[in-house]
Design a protein around this motif. Sequence first.
Motif, PDB file in Angstrom:
ATOM      1  N   MET A   1     -86.138  -7.984-164.204  1.00 13.02           N
ATOM      2  CA  MET A   1     -84.953  -8.173-163.392  1.00 13.02           C
ATOM      3  C   MET A   1     -84.201  -6.851-163.230  1.00 13.02           C
ATOM      4  N   ILE A   2     -84.055  -6.106-164.304  1.00 10.40           N
ATOM      5  CA  ILE A   2     -83.314  -4.852-164.210  1.00 10.40           C
ATOM      6  C   ILE A   2     -84.300  -3.764-163.808  1.00 10.40           C
ATOM      7  N   GLN A   3     -84.553  -3.669-162.517  1.00  7.77           N
ATOM      8  CA  GLN A   3     -85.521  -2.704-162.026  1.00  7.77           C
ATOM      9  C   GLN A   3     -84.858  -1.485-161.417  1.00  7.77           C
ATOM     10  N   ARG A   4     -83.624  -1.613-161.047  1.00  9.77           N
ATOM     11  CA  ARG A   4     -82.928  -0.489-160.431  1.00  9.77           C
ATOM     12  C   ARG A   4     -81.615  -0.256-161.159  1.00  9.77           C
ATOM     13  N   ILE A   5     -81.125   0.952-161.050  1.00  8.78           N
ATOM     14  CA  ILE A   5     -79.847   1.296-161.676  1.00  8.78           C
ATOM     15  C   ILE A   5     -78.716   0.489-161.039  1.00  8.78           C
ATOM     16  N   GLN A   6     -78.907   0.099-159.784  1.00  7.19           N
ATOM     17  CA  GLN A   6     -77.909  -0.717-159.084  1.00  7.19           C
ATOM     18  C   GLN A   6     -77.665  -2.022-159.843  1.00  7.19           C
ATOM     19  N   THR A   7     -78.716  -2.620-160.365  1.00 10.57           N
ATOM     20  CA  THR A   7     -78.581  -3.871-161.101  1.00 10.57           C
ATOM     21  C   THR A   7     -77.779  -3.661-162.379  1.00 10.57           C
ATOM     22  N   ALA A   8     -78.007  -2.561-163.049  1.00 16.04           N
ATOM     23  CA  ALA A   8     -77.244  -2.277-164.270  1.00 16.04           C
ATOM     24  C   ALA A   8     -75.759  -2.111-163.951  1.00 16.04           C
ATOM     25  N   PHE A   9     -75.460  -1.418-162.862  1.00 18.26           N
ATOM     26  CA  PHE A   9     -74.061  -1.250-162.469  1.00 18.26           C
ATOM     27  C   PHE A   9     -73.432  -2.582-162.066  1.00 18.26           C
ATOM     28  N   LEU A  10     -74.187  -3.430-161.406  1.00 17.93           N
ATOM     29  CA  LEU A  10     -73.667  -4.743-161.030  1.00 17.93           C
ATOM     30  C   LEU A  10     -73.386  -5.605-162.259  1.00 17.93           C
ATOM     31  N   ILE A  11     -74.240  -5.518-163.259  1.00 22.47           N
ATOM     32  CA  ILE A  11     -74.020  -6.282-164.488  1.00 22.47           C
ATOM     33  C   ILE A  11     -72.758  -5.790-165.197  1.00 22.47           C
ATOM     34  N   VAL A  12     -72.600  -4.482-165.292  1.00 23.45           N
ATOM     35  CA  VAL A  12     -71.401  -3.923-165.929  1.00 23.45           C
ATOM     36  C   VAL A  12     -70.152  -4.320-165.147  1.00 23.45           C
ATOM     37  N   SER A  13     -70.231  -4.242-163.831  1.00 21.97           N
ATOM     38  CA  SER A  13     -69.095  -4.614-162.993  1.00 21.97           C
ATOM     39  C   SER A  13     -68.740  -6.091-163.153  1.00 21.97           C
ATOM     40  N   THR A  14     -69.742  -6.942-163.228  1.00 25.71           N
ATOM     41  CA  THR A  14     -69.508  -8.375-163.410  1.00 25.71           C
ATOM     42  C   THR A  14     -68.843  -8.652-164.751  1.00 25.71           C
ATOM     43  N   LEU A  15     -69.296  -7.980-165.789  1.00 25.68           N
ATOM     44  CA  LEU A  15     -68.685  -8.165-167.108  1.00 25.68           C
ATOM     45  C   LEU A  15     -67.229  -7.693-167.122  1.00 25.68           C
ATOM     46  N   LEU A  16     -66.970  -6.556-166.501  1.00 25.91           N
ATOM     47  CA  LEU A  16     -65.595  -6.052-166.462  1.00 25.91           C
ATOM     48  C   LEU A  16     -64.683  -6.979-165.661  1.00 25.91           C
ATOM     49  N   LEU A  17     -65.190  -7.525-164.571  1.00 28.17           N
ATOM     50  CA  LEU A  17     -64.392  -8.482-163.804  1.00 28.17           C
ATOM     51  C   LEU A  17     -64.132  -9.747-164.614  1.00 28.17           C
ATOM     52  N   GLY A  18     -65.105 -10.152-165.409  1.00 25.14           N
ATOM     53  CA  GLY A  18     -64.912 -11.317-166.269  1.00 25.14           C
ATOM     54  C   GLY A  18     -63.842 -11.083-167.323  1.00 25.14           C
ATOM     55  N   PHE A  19     -63.745  -9.848-167.822  1.00 29.46           N
ATOM     56  CA  PHE A  19     -62.713  -9.522-168.811  1.00 29.46           C
ATOM     57  C   PHE A  19     -61.307  -9.589-168.224  1.00 29.46           C
ATOM     58  N   LEU A  20     -61.189  -9.480-166.912  1.00 26.22           N
ATOM     59  CA  LEU A  20     -59.866  -9.564-166.292  1.00 26.22           C
ATOM     60  C   LEU A  20     -59.220 -10.929-166.518  1.00 26.22           C
ATOM     61  N   PHE A  21     -60.029 -11.953-166.733  1.00 26.59           N
ATOM     62  CA  PHE A  21     -59.481 -13.283-166.971  1.00 26.59           C
ATOM     63  C   PHE A  21     -58.917 -13.420-168.386  1.00 26.59           C
ATOM     64  N   GLN A  22     -59.262 -12.503-169.274  1.00 24.19           N
ATOM     65  CA  GLN A  22     -58.828 -12.594-170.662  1.00 24.19           C
ATOM     66  C   GLN A  22     -57.570 -11.781-170.967  1.00 24.19           C
ATOM     67  N   TYR A  23     -57.428 -10.648-170.315  1.00 21.22           N
ATOM     68  CA  TYR A  23     -56.379  -9.702-170.690  1.00 21.22           C
ATOM     69  C   TYR A  23     -55.363  -9.528-169.564  1.00 21.22           C
ATOM     70  N   PRO A  24     -54.109  -9.251-169.915  1.00 20.56           N
ATOM     71  CA  PRO A  24     -53.103  -8.987-168.875  1.00 20.56           C
ATOM     72  C   PRO A  24     -53.386  -7.657-168.175  1.00 20.56           C
ATOM     73  N   LEU A  25     -53.047  -7.606-166.904  1.00 23.13           N
ATOM     74  CA  LEU A  25     -53.274  -6.390-166.132  1.00 23.13           C
ATOM     75  C   LEU A  25     -52.165  -5.369-166.349  1.00 23.13           C
ATOM     76  N   ALA A  26     -50.927  -5.857-166.450  1.00 19.05           N
ATOM     77  CA  ALA A  26     -49.810  -4.924-166.597  1.00 19.05           C
ATOM     78  C   ALA A  26     -48.614  -5.642-167.210  1.00 19.05           C
ATOM     79  N   ASP A  27     -47.789  -4.861-167.864  1.00 16.64           N
ATOM     80  CA  ASP A  27     -46.486  -5.320-168.334  1.00 16.64           C
ATOM     81  C   ASP A  27     -45.441  -4.558-167.530  1.00 16.64           C
ATOM     82  N   ILE A  28     -44.557  -5.297-166.886  1.00 21.12           N
ATOM     83  CA  ILE A  28     -43.566  -4.680-166.013  1.00 21.12           C
ATOM     84  C   ILE A  28     -42.182  -4.942-166.590  1.00 21.12           C
ATOM     85  N   LEU A  29     -41.428  -3.883-166.807  1.00 26.65           N
ATOM     86  CA  LEU A  29     -40.070  -4.004-167.315  1.00 26.65           C
ATOM     87  C   LEU A  29     -39.115  -3.726-166.159  1.00 26.65           C
ATOM     88  N   ALA A  30     -38.389  -4.760-165.737  1.00 26.06           N
ATOM     89  CA  ALA A  30     -37.443  -4.622-164.629  1.00 26.06           C
ATOM     90  C   ALA A  30     -36.156  -5.346-165.004  1.00 26.06           C
TER      91      ALA A  30
END
Length: 82
Positions: A1-30
Amino acid sequence: MIQRIQTAFLIVSTLLLGFLFQYPLADILAANELYVFKIGGIYKGEEQVFNGLPIQIFLILIILLHIFVIFKYKKRIQQMRI
């Protein structure tokens, strides 16, 4: 399945996008109040100030598209169109 470097980058990108559901993006003090920007929306303490449903839907679509492209690795022409 991982035959091209593009696939590795897509897997990393998918994992990072999945982490967005776990952690806050920013803390804003106003005005001496702390707002927390998460994928689910903007929160002031426990109160939700802004609903983040459109952002969630958009991220889920991107993750699904990444997974679809990863599994279409044999059909290079179709993969390039997406």
